[in-house]
Design a protein around this motif. Sequence first.
Motif, PDB file in Angstrom:
ATOM      1  N   LEU A 125       0.855  -1.185   0.000  1.00 42.34           N
ATOM      2  CA  LEU A 125       0.000   0.000   0.000  1.00 42.34           C
ATOM      3  C   LEU A 125       0.890   1.232   0.000  1.00 42.34           C
ATOM      4  N   THR A 126       0.763   2.045  -1.027  1.00 42.05           N
ATOM      5  CA  THR A 126       1.519   3.297  -1.100  1.00 42.05           C
ATOM      6  C   THR A 126       0.659   4.428  -0.572  1.00 42.05           C
ATOM      7  N   LEU A 127       1.154   5.144   0.425  1.00 44.57           N
ATOM      8  CA  LEU A 127       0.421   6.289   0.948  1.00 44.57           C
ATOM      9  C   LEU A 127       0.662   7.493   0.052  1.00 44.57           C
ATOM     10  N   ASN A 128      -0.405   8.066  -0.435  1.00 41.79           N
ATOM     11  CA  ASN A 128      -0.327   9.279  -1.246  1.00 41.79           C
ATOM     12  C   ASN A 128      -0.618  10.501  -0.393  1.00 41.79           C
ATOM     13  N   LEU A 129      -0.433  11.659  -0.970  1.00 40.64           N
ATOM     14  CA  LEU A 129      -0.745  12.892  -0.258  1.00 40.64           C
ATOM     15  C   LEU A 129      -2.232  12.960   0.062  1.00 40.64           C
ATOM     16  N   PRO A 130      -2.612  13.530   1.183  1.00 35.74           N
ATOM     17  CA  PRO A 130      -4.035  13.672   1.493  1.00 35.74           C
ATOM     18  C   PRO A 130      -4.708  14.625   0.524  1.00 35.74           C
ATOM     19  N   SER A 131      -6.003  14.466   0.381  1.00 38.58           N
ATOM     20  CA  SER A 131      -6.765  15.378  -0.461  1.00 38.58           C
ATOM     21  C   SER A 131      -6.819  16.751   0.194  1.00 38.58           C
ATOM     22  N   PRO A 132      -7.143  17.801  -0.573  1.00 36.41           N
ATOM     23  CA  PRO A 132      -7.291  19.130   0.051  1.00 36.41           C
ATOM     24  C   PRO A 132      -8.299  19.133   1.191  1.00 36.41           C
ATOM     25  N   ALA A 133      -9.392  18.382   1.049  1.00 37.26           N
ATOM     26  CA  ALA A 133     -10.403  18.337   2.116  1.00 37.26           C
ATOM     27  C   ALA A 133      -9.832  17.699   3.383  1.00 37.26           C
ATOM     28  N   THR A 134      -9.047  16.641   3.219  1.00 35.24           N
ATOM     29  CA  THR A 134      -8.423  15.998   4.380  1.00 35.24           C
ATOM     30  C   THR A 134      -7.379  16.916   5.003  1.00 35.24           C
ATOM     31  N   ALA A 135      -6.660  17.666   4.178  1.00 37.94           N
ATOM     32  CA  ALA A 135      -5.681  18.620   4.707  1.00 37.94           C
ATOM     33  C   ALA A 135      -6.372  19.687   5.560  1.00 37.94           C
ATOM     34  N   ILE A 136      -7.528  20.139   5.115  1.00 35.99           N
ATOM     35  CA  ILE A 136      -8.290  21.107   5.903  1.00 35.99           C
ATOM     36  C   ILE A 136      -8.696  20.495   7.240  1.00 35.99           C
ATOM     37  N   GLN A 137      -9.137  19.243   7.217  1.00 31.24           N
ATOM     38  CA  GLN A 137      -9.519  18.567   8.462  1.00 31.24           C
ATOM     39  C   GLN A 137      -8.331  18.458   9.412  1.00 31.24           C
ATOM     40  N   THR A 138      -7.128  18.233   8.856  1.00 30.06           N
ATOM     41  CA  THR A 138      -5.928  18.180   9.684  1.00 30.06           C
ATOM     42  C   THR A 138      -5.704  19.511  10.403  1.00 30.06           C
ATOM     43  N   ARG A 141      -8.321  19.970  13.181  1.00 27.29           N
ATOM     44  CA  ARG A 141      -8.068  19.201  14.406  1.00 27.29           C
ATOM     45  C   ARG A 141      -6.992  19.855  15.265  1.00 27.29           C
ATOM     46  N   ARG A 142      -6.010  20.476  14.629  1.00 20.81           N
ATOM     47  CA  ARG A 142      -4.891  21.046  15.367  1.00 20.81           C
ATOM     48  C   ARG A 142      -5.135  22.497  15.805  1.00 20.81           C
ATOM     49  N   LEU A 143      -5.875  23.246  14.980  1.00 17.41           N
ATOM     50  CA  LEU A 143      -6.031  24.684  15.239  1.00 17.41           C
ATOM     51  C   LEU A 143      -7.441  25.067  15.656  1.00 17.41           C
ATOM     52  N   GLY A 144      -8.381  24.165  15.449  1.00 18.90           N
ATOM     53  CA  GLY A 144      -9.774  24.478  15.736  1.00 18.90           C
ATOM     54  C   GLY A 144     -10.526  24.875  14.483  1.00 18.90           C
ATOM     55  N   ALA A 145     -11.736  24.370  14.359  1.00 24.72           N
ATOM     56  CA  ALA A 145     -12.526  24.623  13.151  1.00 24.72           C
ATOM     57  C   ALA A 145     -12.840  26.101  12.975  1.00 24.72           C
ATOM     58  N   ALA A 146     -13.077  26.811  14.081  1.00 26.38           N
ATOM     59  CA  ALA A 146     -13.449  28.225  13.989  1.00 26.38           C
ATOM     60  C   ALA A 146     -12.293  29.051  13.413  1.00 26.38           C
ATOM     61  N   ARG A 147     -11.087  28.771  13.852  1.00 26.28           N
ATOM     62  CA  ARG A 147      -9.939  29.545  13.361  1.00 26.28           C
ATOM     63  C   ARG A 147      -9.696  29.263  11.883  1.00 26.28           C
ATOM     64  N   ALA A 168       4.619  18.904   6.757  1.00 28.68           N
ATOM     65  CA  ALA A 168       4.640  20.353   6.553  1.00 28.68           C
ATOM     66  C   ALA A 168       3.445  21.013   7.228  1.00 28.68           C
ATOM     67  N   LEU A 169       2.290  20.374   7.150  1.00 28.21           N
ATOM     68  CA  LEU A 169       1.100  20.930   7.793  1.00 28.21           C
ATOM     69  C   LEU A 169       1.272  20.949   9.313  1.00 28.21           C
ATOM     70  N   ALA A 170       1.901  19.909   9.854  1.00 29.59           N
ATOM     71  CA  ALA A 170       2.145  19.882  11.294  1.00 29.59           C
ATOM     72  C   ALA A 170       3.096  21.007  11.704  1.00 29.59           C
ATOM     73  N   ILE A 171       4.098  21.280  10.867  1.00 35.30           N
ATOM     74  CA  ILE A 171       5.041  22.358  11.149  1.00 35.30           C
ATOM     75  C   ILE A 171       4.319  23.703  11.139  1.00 35.30           C
ATOM     76  N   VAL A 172       3.451  23.900  10.161  1.00 42.87           N
ATOM     77  CA  VAL A 172       2.675  25.143  10.094  1.00 42.87           C
ATOM     78  C   VAL A 172       1.811  25.293  11.336  1.00 42.87           C
ATOM     79  N   CYS A 173       1.184  24.198  11.755  1.00 39.77           N
ATOM     80  CA  CYS A 173       0.324  24.266  12.939  1.00 39.77           C
ATOM     81  C   CYS A 173       1.137  24.581  14.193  1.00 39.77           C
ATOM     82  N   ARG A 175       3.760  26.477  14.304  1.00 38.53           N
ATOM     83  CA  ARG A 175       3.991  27.929  14.252  1.00 38.53           C
ATOM     84  C   ARG A 175       2.719  28.686  14.595  1.00 38.53           C
ATOM     85  N   ALA A 176       1.587  28.181  14.113  1.00 36.75           N
ATOM     86  CA  ALA A 176       0.316  28.878  14.321  1.00 36.75           C
ATOM     87  C   ALA A 176      -0.166  28.775  15.762  1.00 36.75           C
ATOM     88  N   SER A 177       0.481  27.936  16.581  1.00 37.61           N
ATOM     89  CA  SER A 177       0.091  27.857  17.988  1.00 37.61           C
ATOM     90  C   SER A 177       0.384  29.152  18.731  1.00 37.61           C
TER      91      SER A 177
END
Length: 356
Positions: A125-138, A141-147, A168-173, A175-177
Amino acid sequence: MAGIGKTTFAIHWAHHIAKHFADGQLFINLRGFDSSGSAAAPLDALQALLYSLGVSASYLPDGLDARAGLYRSVLAGKQVLIVLDNARDVAQVRPLLPGSPGCLVIVTSRNPLAELAMTDGARLLTLNLPSPATAIQTLERRLGAARVAAEPAAVEEIIQLSGRLPLALAIVCARASNPGFTLASIAADLLCTQGRLDAFGAAGVAADARTVFSWSYLHLGPEGRRLFRLLSLHPAADITAAASASLLGVPPDDAKRLIAELTSTALLTEHQPGRYSFHNLIRAYATELLENTDTDADRSAALTRLLNHYPHLSYAAQVELKPRDKPIAPGPLRPGLTPERFLAAGRPPVSRSPAG
């Protein structure tokens, strides 16, 4: 590839199916791609697994075969879920496989481990990049839906410039903390430093990204590292083995071997048969290495070979597809170039040995 979320995915799924394995679950990090640079030896991994299964040190045999045999005997007739995380290669994994039905092994690696599918019944099973919708969900979960909902344009730009890579998304989150950082300001930093990893520099985060990528890079041989760096000169989205050979100035077979080395560490992806591409953050890492490692003369010579490769490729295509147009020949091949010729319309090009 590095940072795609293999371990997270494997652990999540293991928790989901653990109820089907009444005799327990085992997890071990094999350190195949790790900051230590030293992968766990199968003998040591078996020791850790056997200890977890309740075998005392006094009953532990010394040799690899004997220890693997004991491991399989202990697991015989049991239902155990085993997660072998961050494996380097097939040789490291194979002694850790149970010998009878009832157990399930999940292996994660940057190496495709295709031989396990051919000889050990593995399902790849090769893991591919998440879809844009899944990236938004990530991000939610880390920053809060309202933000996230409050800055939709910045969120879209962050996802695009991060290449949807979970690391990369985790790194951005991270910083955004900081409550003083808006998502728009982070997106602006990413945009200003596009093509480099400097945008992830706050609180030493850039070193984390570079280090994770370096664990793959350091597994390459000298020529594989050189090809990886030089590939960042190629301006298009993907490249062929023949163009890579011209870029490096080596015969086609050598380029194919080196490309296989890059794909085996997930630094390069064969997204279509015969066509290879970087993730944009991996490209940024290769660019940094190129600037810090290779001389201006080496970079210029490689780029010159590459730019001379494509007129010959274009000429070969025109001869095949529009022979009546009598295209203008691009001149003699320069040393180190690998020409491509088209056998028939719709068929892939074939590489010849480089002239000179």
